[in-house]
Structures are given as structure tokens and as C-alpha cells.
Design a protein around this motif. Structure first.
Motif, PDB file in Angstrom:
ATOM      1  N   PHE A  27       0.895  -1.152   0.000  1.00 55.81           N
ATOM      2  CA  PHE A  27       0.000   0.000   0.000  1.00 55.81           C
ATOM      3  C   PHE A  27       0.935   1.204   0.000  1.00 55.81           C
ATOM      4  O   PHE A  27       1.731   1.361   0.920  1.00 55.81           O
ATOM      5  CB  PHE A  27      -0.853   0.037   1.265  1.00 55.81           C
ATOM      6  CG  PHE A  27      -1.843  -1.100   1.364  1.00 55.81           C
ATOM      7  CD1 PHE A  27      -3.097  -0.996   0.782  1.00 55.81           C
ATOM      8  CD2 PHE A  27      -1.513  -2.264   2.040  1.00 55.81           C
ATOM      9  CE1 PHE A  27      -4.012  -2.039   0.880  1.00 55.81           C
ATOM     10  CE2 PHE A  27      -2.420  -3.307   2.138  1.00 55.81           C
ATOM     11  CZ  PHE A  27      -3.677  -3.193   1.555  1.00 55.81           C
ATOM     12  N   CYS A  28       0.854   2.020  -1.014  1.00 61.95           N
ATOM     13  CA  CYS A  28       1.704   3.200  -1.103  1.00 61.95           C
ATOM     14  C   CYS A  28       0.829   4.431  -0.860  1.00 61.95           C
ATOM     15  O   CYS A  28      -0.004   4.779  -1.693  1.00 61.95           O
ATOM     16  CB  CYS A  28       2.370   3.261  -2.478  1.00 61.95           C
ATOM     17  SG  CYS A  28       3.421   4.697  -2.651  1.00 61.95           S
ATOM     18  N   ASP A  58      -5.067   5.725  -7.421  1.00 61.61           N
ATOM     19  CA  ASP A  58      -5.952   6.656  -6.709  1.00 61.61           C
ATOM     20  C   ASP A  58      -7.081   5.892  -6.010  1.00 61.61           C
ATOM     21  O   ASP A  58      -8.270   6.101  -6.280  1.00 61.61           O
ATOM     22  CB  ASP A  58      -6.534   7.707  -7.670  1.00 61.61           C
ATOM     23  CG  ASP A  58      -5.464   8.664  -8.177  1.00 61.61           C
ATOM     24  OD1 ASP A  58      -4.486   8.906  -7.436  1.00 61.61           O
ATOM     25  OD2 ASP A  58      -5.597   9.161  -9.308  1.00 61.61           O
ATOM     26  N   ALA A  59      -6.701   5.017  -5.109  1.00 64.52           N
ATOM     27  CA  ALA A  59      -7.625   4.048  -4.518  1.00 64.52           C
ATOM     28  C   ALA A  59      -8.744   4.638  -3.657  1.00 64.52           C
ATOM     29  O   ALA A  59      -9.628   3.910  -3.214  1.00 64.52           O
ATOM     30  CB  ALA A  59      -6.828   3.032  -3.690  1.00 64.52           C
ATOM     31  N   GLU A  60      -8.741   5.950  -3.452  1.00 58.94           N
ATOM     32  CA  GLU A  60      -9.823   6.566  -2.672  1.00 58.94           C
ATOM     33  C   GLU A  60     -11.200   6.256  -3.261  1.00 58.94           C
ATOM     34  O   GLU A  60     -12.191   6.172  -2.538  1.00 58.94           O
ATOM     35  CB  GLU A  60      -9.656   8.100  -2.623  1.00 58.94           C
ATOM     36  CG  GLU A  60      -8.364   8.581  -2.013  1.00 58.94           C
ATOM     37  CD  GLU A  60      -7.219   8.686  -3.019  1.00 58.94           C
ATOM     38  OE1 GLU A  60      -6.383   9.560  -2.837  1.00 58.94           O
ATOM     39  OE2 GLU A  60      -7.145   7.879  -3.962  1.00 58.94           O
ATOM     40  N   LYS A  97      -4.537   8.362   1.120  1.00 64.82           N
ATOM     41  CA  LYS A  97      -4.716   8.053   2.548  1.00 64.82           C
ATOM     42  C   LYS A  97      -5.012   6.569   2.744  1.00 64.82           C
ATOM     43  O   LYS A  97      -5.522   5.907   1.850  1.00 64.82           O
ATOM     44  CB  LYS A  97      -5.821   8.911   3.161  1.00 64.82           C
ATOM     45  CG  LYS A  97      -7.179   8.788   2.515  1.00 64.82           C
ATOM     46  CD  LYS A  97      -8.178   9.689   3.251  1.00 64.82           C
ATOM     47  CE  LYS A  97      -9.588   9.472   2.750  1.00 64.82           C
ATOM     48  NZ  LYS A  97      -9.962  10.278   1.611  1.00 64.82           N
ATOM     49  N   PHE A  98      -4.651   6.092   3.936  1.00 59.74           N
ATOM     50  CA  PHE A  98      -4.900   4.686   4.263  1.00 59.74           C
ATOM     51  C   PHE A  98      -6.279   4.583   4.902  1.00 59.74           C
ATOM     52  O   PHE A  98      -6.598   5.313   5.827  1.00 59.74           O
ATOM     53  CB  PHE A  98      -3.833   4.150   5.221  1.00 59.74           C
ATOM     54  CG  PHE A  98      -3.921   2.657   5.410  1.00 59.74           C
ATOM     55  CD1 PHE A  98      -3.243   1.804   4.557  1.00 59.74           C
ATOM     56  CD2 PHE A  98      -4.690   2.106   6.428  1.00 59.74           C
ATOM     57  CE1 PHE A  98      -3.327   0.426   4.711  1.00 59.74           C
ATOM     58  CE2 PHE A  98      -4.779   0.738   6.590  1.00 59.74           C
ATOM     59  CZ  PHE A  98      -4.091  -0.108   5.730  1.00 59.74           C
ATOM     60  N   ASP A  99      -7.077   3.688   4.386  1.00 65.33           N
ATOM     61  CA  ASP A  99      -8.409   3.465   4.930  1.00 65.33           C
ATOM     62  C   ASP A  99      -8.393   2.154   5.721  1.00 65.33           C
ATOM     63  O   ASP A  99      -7.796   1.169   5.278  1.00 65.33           O
ATOM     64  CB  ASP A  99      -9.419   3.371   3.776  1.00 65.33           C
ATOM     65  CG  ASP A  99     -10.853   3.402   4.263  1.00 65.33           C
ATOM     66  OD1 ASP A  99     -11.280   2.399   4.880  1.00 65.33           O
ATOM     67  OD2 ASP A  99     -11.539   4.412   4.039  1.00 65.33           O
ATOM     68  N   THR A 100      -9.035   2.137   6.868  1.00 66.46           N
ATOM     69  CA  THR A 100      -9.008   0.923   7.701  1.00 66.46           C
ATOM     70  C   THR A 100      -9.595  -0.282   6.978  1.00 66.46           C
ATOM     71  O   THR A 100      -9.267  -1.425   7.292  1.00 66.46           O
ATOM     72  CB  THR A 100      -9.778   1.143   9.024  1.00 66.46           C
ATOM     73  OG1 THR A 100     -11.097   1.619   8.710  1.00 66.46           O
ATOM     74  CG2 THR A 100      -9.076   2.150   9.911  1.00 66.46           C
ATOM     75  N   TRP A 106      -8.010  -6.564   3.108  1.00 65.38           N
ATOM     76  CA  TRP A 106      -7.161  -7.121   2.050  1.00 65.38           C
ATOM     77  C   TRP A 106      -5.878  -7.695   2.636  1.00 65.38           C
ATOM     78  O   TRP A 106      -5.380  -8.702   2.160  1.00 65.38           O
ATOM     79  CB  TRP A 106      -6.836  -6.043   1.017  1.00 65.38           C
ATOM     80  CG  TRP A 106      -7.996  -5.719   0.125  1.00 65.38           C
ATOM     81  CD1 TRP A 106      -9.229  -6.301   0.141  1.00 65.38           C
ATOM     82  CD2 TRP A 106      -8.022  -4.755  -0.921  1.00 65.38           C
ATOM     83  NE1 TRP A 106     -10.027  -5.747  -0.826  1.00 65.38           N
ATOM     84  CE2 TRP A 106      -9.320  -4.796  -1.494  1.00 65.38           C
ATOM     85  CE3 TRP A 106      -7.099  -3.849  -1.430  1.00 65.38           C
ATOM     86  CZ2 TRP A 106      -9.690  -3.968  -2.557  1.00 65.38           C
ATOM     87  CZ3 TRP A 106      -7.465  -3.032  -2.482  1.00 65.38           C
ATOM     88  CH2 TRP A 106      -8.741  -3.097  -3.040  1.00 65.38           C
ATOM     89  N   LYS A 107      -5.369  -7.040   3.693  1.00 66.58           N
ATOM     90  CA  LYS A 107      -4.162  -7.564   4.345  1.00 66.58           C
ATOM     91  C   LYS A 107      -4.434  -8.954   4.918  1.00 66.58           C
ATOM     92  O   LYS A 107      -3.548  -9.793   4.975  1.00 66.58           O
ATOM     93  CB  LYS A 107      -3.720  -6.630   5.476  1.00 66.58           C
ATOM     94  CG  LYS A 107      -3.007  -5.385   5.002  1.00 66.58           C
ATOM     95  CD  LYS A 107      -2.462  -4.625   6.193  1.00 66.58           C
ATOM     96  CE  LYS A 107      -1.352  -3.693   5.782  1.00 66.58           C
ATOM     97  NZ  LYS A 107      -0.675  -3.080   6.902  1.00 66.58           N
ATOM     98  N   ASP A 108      -5.664  -9.171   5.358  1.00 71.55           N
ATOM     99  CA  ASP A 108      -6.022 -10.460   5.960  1.00 71.55           C
ATOM    100  C   ASP A 108      -6.353 -11.526   4.928  1.00 71.55           C
ATOM    101  O   ASP A 108      -6.414 -12.711   5.259  1.00 71.55           O
ATOM    102  CB  ASP A 108      -7.233 -10.293   6.898  1.00 71.55           C
ATOM    103  CG  ASP A 108      -6.900  -9.442   8.115  1.00 71.55           C
ATOM    104  OD1 ASP A 108      -5.698  -9.366   8.456  1.00 71.55           O
ATOM    105  OD2 ASP A 108      -7.817  -8.853   8.692  1.00 71.55           O
ATOM    106  N   SER A 109      -6.614 -11.110   3.680  1.00 72.47           N
ATOM    107  CA  SER A 109      -6.989 -12.114   2.675  1.00 72.47           C
ATOM    108  C   SER A 109      -5.886 -12.330   1.642  1.00 72.47           C
ATOM    109  O   SER A 109      -5.128 -13.286   1.730  1.00 72.47           O
ATOM    110  CB  SER A 109      -8.313 -11.740   2.003  1.00 72.47           C
ATOM    111  OG  SER A 109      -8.274 -10.413   1.500  1.00 72.47           O
ATOM    112  N   PHE A 110      -5.732 -11.425   0.686  1.00 71.85           N
ATOM    113  CA  PHE A 110      -4.762 -11.682  -0.388  1.00 71.85           C
ATOM    114  C   PHE A 110      -3.501 -10.832  -0.308  1.00 71.85           C
ATOM    115  O   PHE A 110      -2.589 -11.007  -1.114  1.00 71.85           O
ATOM    116  CB  PHE A 110      -5.422 -11.516  -1.764  1.00 71.85           C
ATOM    117  CG  PHE A 110      -6.064 -10.169  -1.994  1.00 71.85           C
ATOM    118  CD1 PHE A 110      -5.336  -9.110  -2.524  1.00 71.85           C
ATOM    119  CD2 PHE A 110      -7.398  -9.960  -1.682  1.00 71.85           C
ATOM    120  CE1 PHE A 110      -5.925  -7.878  -2.739  1.00 71.85           C
ATOM    121  CE2 PHE A 110      -7.996  -8.728  -1.903  1.00 71.85           C
ATOM    122  CZ  PHE A 110      -7.258  -7.681  -2.437  1.00 71.85           C
TER     123      PHE A 110
END
Length: 195
Positions: free
Chosen positions: A31-32, A142-144, A173-176, A181-185
């Protein structure tokens, strides 16, 4: 590609690009998180070209980039075409406002990089219109936008069909909700917070 970089006035990597390029090259999923104008889009383009060795290969795409809408897809395609001049890499856009049967046919003929809106990509995929078996890079630019409408769910479905792949999520920004995704792939991913 060096000539294309010079034409764009690109003399040396920006600080963010220096920070992440070796990590991307090494295959790290990340995640950048960085502000606008930090060089995220150029980092995406150059990383993809480098990873694909600047060469077309078979028919199935090797890089998939999710964007928010048609305008973002066409803008990114234009940028890619500037940097891919002199290579035979094929870039294709898939978005809602275009005939889906024509998109399926175009994709069948072969492409290396697909820039797509989440809804259209999933629709094409479920119609067996795209082969993701060769995918090496899964990117969200631009994942927002993921947290509007049902985009997050749409994008979350695609990794279910993938084997080994590098995941790169670029956002301001990082969204909770990314934790899911960190927990799955993306369980071995790193989060880069760049101010």
C-alpha cells in the motif's frame, strides 16, 4: 524508454519513486500512501513497463490497473502510450461507456496491460471475456474511489481468481477497510507512508 523519459522532462526519480522502485522490482506487494503530485502514477507506469520487460507476450494481460472511471482510464492510457513508444506493449482500456462485446473481442486479440473500471472488468470476466491466468501485477490507482458505490467489493472479487500476483495499491490516505485485504490476499504486504 530513456528517450521517452527525457521528452517528459524526467531527469531523476522523485523521493517517493526512489523509495518504492526497488521494492516493486523485488516483487513486494504494498500500500503506497502519498500525497498528490508525489509521482505515484509515473511510478506505476515505469514499474509495469520494467516488469513486463517492455515486450508484448502472448494474449493474456500481465498487468491489471483499476481506476475510478472512463476519464481516469483514458488519461492513464495516454500517459502509458507516451512511455511505451518504441516498445510493442499493448495497452487496453475497459469501461462502462463502451460496447462490452467489442471489448471482449479486443481483449481476445491480446493485450499486455488492462486499465479498467471495477464494474466493467468484473462483467467481462464473468462473461469469460478475459483470461487472468498470466497476471503478474494487480494495481489500484488513486484508490480513494474504492469506497464509493460498490467499487471495494467489485475489486475484492478479482483476487479470488488469481494465483501468485503482486498487489500495489496507491492512495493519498490509508483506509481501515484495507485491513481486510491484508487479511486475505495481501497478507505479506508492506505499507509505505510517504509525507
Amino acid at each position: 524508454m530513456k528517450i521517452n523519459l527525457q521528452e517528459k522532462g524526467f531527469e531523476s526519480p522523485l523521493p517517493l519513486q526512489k523509495l518504492i522502485w526497488s521494492k516493486i522490482k523485488g516483487g513486494l506487494s504494498m500500500f503506497c500512501i502519498a500525497p498528490k503530485n508525489a509521482g505515484k502514477t509515473t511510478a506505476i507506469i515505469l514499474s509495469v513497463i520494467q516488469k513486463l520487460n517492455g515486450q508484448a507476450f502472448e494474449e493474456a494481460p500481465r498487468a491489471l490497473i483499476f481506476v475510478k472511471d472512463k476519464e481516469a482510464a483514458l488519461d492513464l492510457e495516454t500517459e502509458f502510450k507516451t512511455y511505451t513508444r518504441g516498445t510493442d506493449l499493448r495497452v487496453y482500456c475497459a469501461y462502462e461507456e463502451h460496447n462490452i462485446e467489442l471489448q471482449r473481442e479486443d481483449l481476445y486479440l491480446g493485450t499486455d496491460i488492462v486499465i479498467a473500471t471495477p464494474k466493467r472488468l468484473n462483467k467481462i470476466f464473468y462473461l469469460n471475456g478475459i483470461n487472468l491466468n498470466k497476471l503478474q501485477m494487480f494495481i489500484v490507482d488513486d484508490a480513494e474511489f474504492l469506497f464509493r458505490n460498490s467499487n471495494f467489493e467489485e475489486v475484492s472479487r478479482t483476487p479470488e481468481s488469481l494465483e501468485k500476483c503482486q498487489y500495489l495499491i496507491f492512495s493519498t490516505k490509508f483506509d481501515t477497510r484495507f485491513e481486510r485485504w491484508k487479511d486475505s490476499f495481501m497478507f505479506n504486504s508492506q505499507t509505505i507512508l510517504f509525507k
